[in-house]
Scaffold this motif. Structure first.
Motif, PDB file in Angstrom:
ATOM      1  N   ASN A 100      42.707  28.619  52.178  1.00 53.81           N
ATOM      2  CA  ASN A 100      43.919  29.009  51.459  1.00 53.81           C
ATOM      3  C   ASN A 100      44.577  27.833  50.746  1.00 53.81           C
ATOM      4  N   THR A 101      44.455  26.623  51.312  1.00 57.94           N
ATOM      5  CA  THR A 101      45.068  25.452  50.673  1.00 57.94           C
ATOM      6  C   THR A 101      44.462  25.221  49.290  1.00 57.94           C
ATOM      7  N   ILE A 102      43.139  25.344  49.184  1.00 54.97           N
ATOM      8  CA  ILE A 102      42.471  25.177  47.888  1.00 54.97           C
ATOM      9  C   ILE A 102      42.767  26.381  46.999  1.00 54.97           C
ATOM     10  N   GLY A 103      42.728  27.572  47.572  1.00 54.52           N
ATOM     11  CA  GLY A 103      43.031  28.780  46.813  1.00 54.52           C
ATOM     12  C   GLY A 103      44.417  28.740  46.212  1.00 54.52           C
ATOM     13  N   ASP A 104      45.385  28.224  46.963  1.00 52.58           N
ATOM     14  CA  ASP A 104      46.771  28.150  46.465  1.00 52.58           C
ATOM     15  C   ASP A 104      46.880  27.206  45.278  1.00 52.58           C
ATOM     16  N   VAL A 105      46.126  26.099  45.316  1.00 52.86           N
ATOM     17  CA  VAL A 105      46.150  25.148  44.197  1.00 52.86           C
ATOM     18  C   VAL A 105      45.523  25.770  42.953  1.00 52.86           C
ATOM     19  N   VAL A 106      44.367  26.422  43.122  1.00 46.51           N
ATOM     20  CA  VAL A 106      43.713  27.109  41.997  1.00 46.51           C
ATOM     21  C   VAL A 106      44.664  28.154  41.416  1.00 46.51           C
ATOM     22  N   ALA A 107      45.341  28.892  42.297  1.00 45.82           N
ATOM     23  CA  ALA A 107      46.279  29.935  41.855  1.00 45.82           C
ATOM     24  C   ALA A 107      47.443  29.334  41.073  1.00 45.82           C
ATOM     25  N   TYR A 108      47.957  28.212  41.531  1.00 45.13           N
ATOM     26  CA  TYR A 108      49.077  27.554  40.847  1.00 45.13           C
ATOM     27  C   TYR A 108      48.662  27.123  39.437  1.00 45.13           C
ATOM     28  N   ILE A 109      47.486  26.527  39.330  1.00 47.03           N
ATOM     29  CA  ILE A 109      46.991  26.089  38.020  1.00 47.03           C
ATOM     30  C   ILE A 109      46.780  27.292  37.104  1.00 47.03           C
ATOM     31  N   ALA A 110      46.194  28.359  37.664  1.00 51.45           N
ATOM     32  CA  ALA A 110      45.918  29.568  36.871  1.00 51.45           C
ATOM     33  C   ALA A 110      47.203  30.172  36.330  1.00 51.45           C
ATOM     34  N   ALA A 111      48.233  30.234  37.152  1.00 52.40           N
ATOM     35  CA  ALA A 111      49.507  30.820  36.722  1.00 52.40           C
ATOM     36  C   ALA A 111      50.109  30.026  35.567  1.00 52.40           C
ATOM     37  N   GLY A 112      49.984  28.709  35.610  1.00 52.53           N
ATOM     38  CA  GLY A 112      50.495  27.881  34.520  1.00 52.53           C
ATOM     39  C   GLY A 112      49.716  28.089  33.237  1.00 52.53           C
ATOM     40  N   LEU A 113      48.384  28.153  33.342  1.00 53.66           N
ATOM     41  CA  LEU A 113      47.545  28.299  32.155  1.00 53.66           C
ATOM     42  C   LEU A 113      47.744  29.640  31.465  1.00 53.66           C
ATOM     43  N   LEU A 114      48.073  30.677  32.239  1.00 51.29           N
ATOM     44  CA  LEU A 114      48.183  32.030  31.689  1.00 51.29           C
ATOM     45  C   LEU A 114      49.627  32.472  31.482  1.00 51.29           C
ATOM     46  N   GLU A 115      50.547  31.533  31.580  1.00 46.88           N
ATOM     47  CA  GLU A 115      51.962  31.835  31.386  1.00 46.88           C
ATOM     48  C   GLU A 115      52.180  32.495  30.031  1.00 46.88           C
ATOM     49  N   GLY A 116      52.921  33.597  29.997  1.00 53.92           N
ATOM     50  CA  GLY A 116      53.188  34.292  28.748  1.00 53.92           C
ATOM     51  C   GLY A 116      52.280  35.482  28.489  1.00 53.92           C
ATOM     52  N   ASN A 117      51.199  35.601  29.266  1.00 51.94           N
ATOM     53  CA  ASN A 117      50.301  36.750  29.106  1.00 51.94           C
ATOM     54  C   ASN A 117      50.918  37.997  29.728  1.00 51.94           C
ATOM     55  N   SER A 118      50.864  39.108  29.025  1.00 49.13           N
ATOM     56  CA  SER A 118      51.415  40.359  29.561  1.00 49.13           C
ATOM     57  C   SER A 118      50.377  41.145  30.359  1.00 49.13           C
ATOM     58  N   SER A 119      49.100  40.843  30.131  1.00 50.26           N
ATOM     59  CA  SER A 119      48.026  41.469  30.907  1.00 50.26           C
ATOM     60  C   SER A 119      46.926  40.439  31.098  1.00 50.26           C
ATOM     61  N   ILE A 120      46.242  40.523  32.235  1.00 49.17           N
ATOM     62  CA  ILE A 120      45.247  39.508  32.588  1.00 49.17           C
ATOM     63  C   ILE A 120      44.038  40.189  33.218  1.00 49.17           C
ATOM     64  N   SER A 121      42.857  39.730  32.849  1.00 54.59           N
ATOM     65  CA  SER A 121      41.635  40.155  33.523  1.00 54.59           C
ATOM     66  C   SER A 121      40.984  38.922  34.145  1.00 54.59           C
ATOM     67  N   MET A 122      40.412  39.090  35.328  1.00 52.35           N
ATOM     68  CA  MET A 122      39.912  37.939  36.085  1.00 52.35           C
ATOM     69  C   MET A 122      38.625  38.293  36.816  1.00 52.35           C
ATOM     70  N   LEU A 123      37.704  37.335  36.853  1.00 52.49           N
ATOM     71  CA  LEU A 123      36.395  37.504  37.500  1.00 52.49           C
ATOM     72  C   LEU A 123      36.123  36.344  38.440  1.00 52.49           C
ATOM     73  N   ASP A 124      35.536  36.658  39.597  1.00 47.72           N
ATOM     74  CA  ASP A 124      34.913  35.643  40.451  1.00 47.72           C
ATOM     75  C   ASP A 124      33.434  35.993  40.554  1.00 47.72           C
ATOM     76  N   PRO A 125      32.552  35.203  39.924  1.00 45.24           N
ATOM     77  CA  PRO A 125      31.117  35.526  39.942  1.00 45.24           C
ATOM     78  C   PRO A 125      30.393  35.129  41.219  1.00 45.24           C
ATOM     79  N   ALA A 126      31.078  34.405  42.103  1.00 46.63           N
ATOM     80  CA  ALA A 126      30.514  34.058  43.412  1.00 46.63           C
ATOM     81  C   ALA A 126      31.548  34.475  44.459  1.00 46.63           C
ATOM     82  N   LEU A 127      31.744  35.773  44.563  1.00 43.10           N
ATOM     83  CA  LEU A 127      32.914  36.368  45.220  1.00 43.10           C
ATOM     84  C   LEU A 127      33.069  35.969  46.681  1.00 43.10           C
ATOM     85  N   GLY A 128      31.971  35.897  47.412  1.00 40.44           N
ATOM     86  CA  GLY A 128      32.068  35.603  48.838  1.00 40.44           C
ATOM     87  C   GLY A 128      32.925  36.629  49.550  1.00 40.44           C
TER      88      GLY A 128
END
Length: 333
Positions: A100-128
């Motif tokens: 979760n510590t790594i996941g939270d960092v990835v999530a924080y970065i993702a939220a910043g990069l996609l700021e302003g988007n009204s809709s988002i699509s997301m894929l994990d190709p190595a879902l685990g």
């Protein structure tokens, strides 16, 4: 209260798992998936179980009150019990859960990069286990107020089952593909790809003949192939945030990877994760941020480079995240 509730939920998951494992004489992981399915469906697959086990499971389910448990607590409990399964069954490293510590960092970065988007699509190709996908989706909803259209690809039977039941328990809708992500998968182009990439060699050389990142001789690095495949599934200007080996650009195959990147994606950042998270320096991983060319995408100058401070030092981590925000605002927007 939160910690007590987390311990209670983990305890219920674990108790039910142990009951099923002992009765069926199966692995902890298989028993865990069956137990979690019981919590998700609120019913027990009693075939082949003793009446004592069925009664015990029924008692646990009656006391569980799953509907009242927050998704953050369920996700944390799922991580805890998955880690126990990995330890109990000595599961190979590529199947281990993204913390979760790594996941939270990835999530924080993702939220910043996609700021302003009204809709988002997301894929994990190595879902685990889907822990990274659900962690990022929860953060996007919290930070940006959007519910992402989620997609996941997983080749391993057990991990695919675990991802499905994890999503069910968290009441997260996603379209999952039980497939080899290196082979063409009919996933629509997405705004964001997040993934803790498998590391090692891809065994089927015939499948990678058309990949530019394939090795000139012998098997190809699977994480290189996943990066190329991911770029093909990103929308123009879309972002990929990947957990990769820190040595990714220090191998003999790095030249072909960098050659492929040129003109197709922008390497926008690479951030080393704290060494303390890994058993050895050679096992250290980094977060790689890339952006597909097109739309309004441009190469960041400078590329974001750095190393996270110890996750035990909350103030230092917050300062580092603030520096990432400043870099993003000054170089990507």
């Amino acid at each position: 209260m939160g910690a007590q509730n987390l311990e209670r939920v983990f305890g219920m998951f674990d108790q039910a798992t142990v009951m099923i494992r002992n009765d069926r004489d199966i692995s902890y992981m298989d028993a865990m998936i069956e137990a979690l399915e019981s919590f998700a469906d609120m019913q027990i697959d009693s075939e082949g179980l003793s009446s004592k086990t069925v009664n015990g499971l029924t008692e646990i389910l009656n006391e569980a009150d799953i509907e009242s448990i927050g998704t953050d607590t369920i996700r944390q409990a799922l991580q805890m019990i998955s880690l126990k399964a990995i330890k109990e069954d000595k599961i190979q490293p590529n199947f281990q859960i993204t913390p979760n510590t790594i996941g939270d960092v990835v999530a924080y970065i993702a939220a910043g990069l996609l700021e302003g988007n009204s809709s988002i699509s997301m894929l994990d190709p190595a879902l685990g286990s889907a822990n990274l996908l659900t962690t990022v989706a929860a953060q996007l909803k919290k930070s940006l107020g959007v519910s992402a259209d989620l997609y996941g690809i997983e080749n391993d039977d057990t991990m695919f089952e675990l991802a499905g039941v994890s999503l069910d328990l968290q009441k997260v809708a996603a379209q999952l593909y039980h497939a080899d992500a290196v082979v063409d998968v009919m996933v629509p182009p997405v705004d964001l790809i997040v993934s803790d990439l498998p590391v090692g060699y891809y065994p089927i050389d015939d499948n990678v003949k058309n990949f530019e990142t394939k090795a000139k001789e012998g098997h190809s690095f699977v994480h290189h192939l996943y990066l190329e495949m991911s770029a093909n599934h990103l929308k123009d200007g879309g972002f990929g945030i990947f957990v990769v080996p820190s040595s990714i650009f220090q191998t003999t195959e790095a030249k072909s990877l960098l050659k492929w990147m040129s003109g197709r994606v922008y390497l926008q950042g690479i951030l080393n994760l704290p060494k303390e998270l890994f058993a050895s320096e050679s096992a250290q991983k980094s977060i790689l941020i890339m952006q597909k060319t097109g739309a309004n995408a441009k190469q960041a100058e400078p590329v974001m480079l750095g190393e996270f401070p110890s996750f035990k030092d909350g103030k230092a981590v917050q300062k580092f995240l603030t520096e990432i925000d400043e870099w993003r605002k000054n170089n990507l927007k």
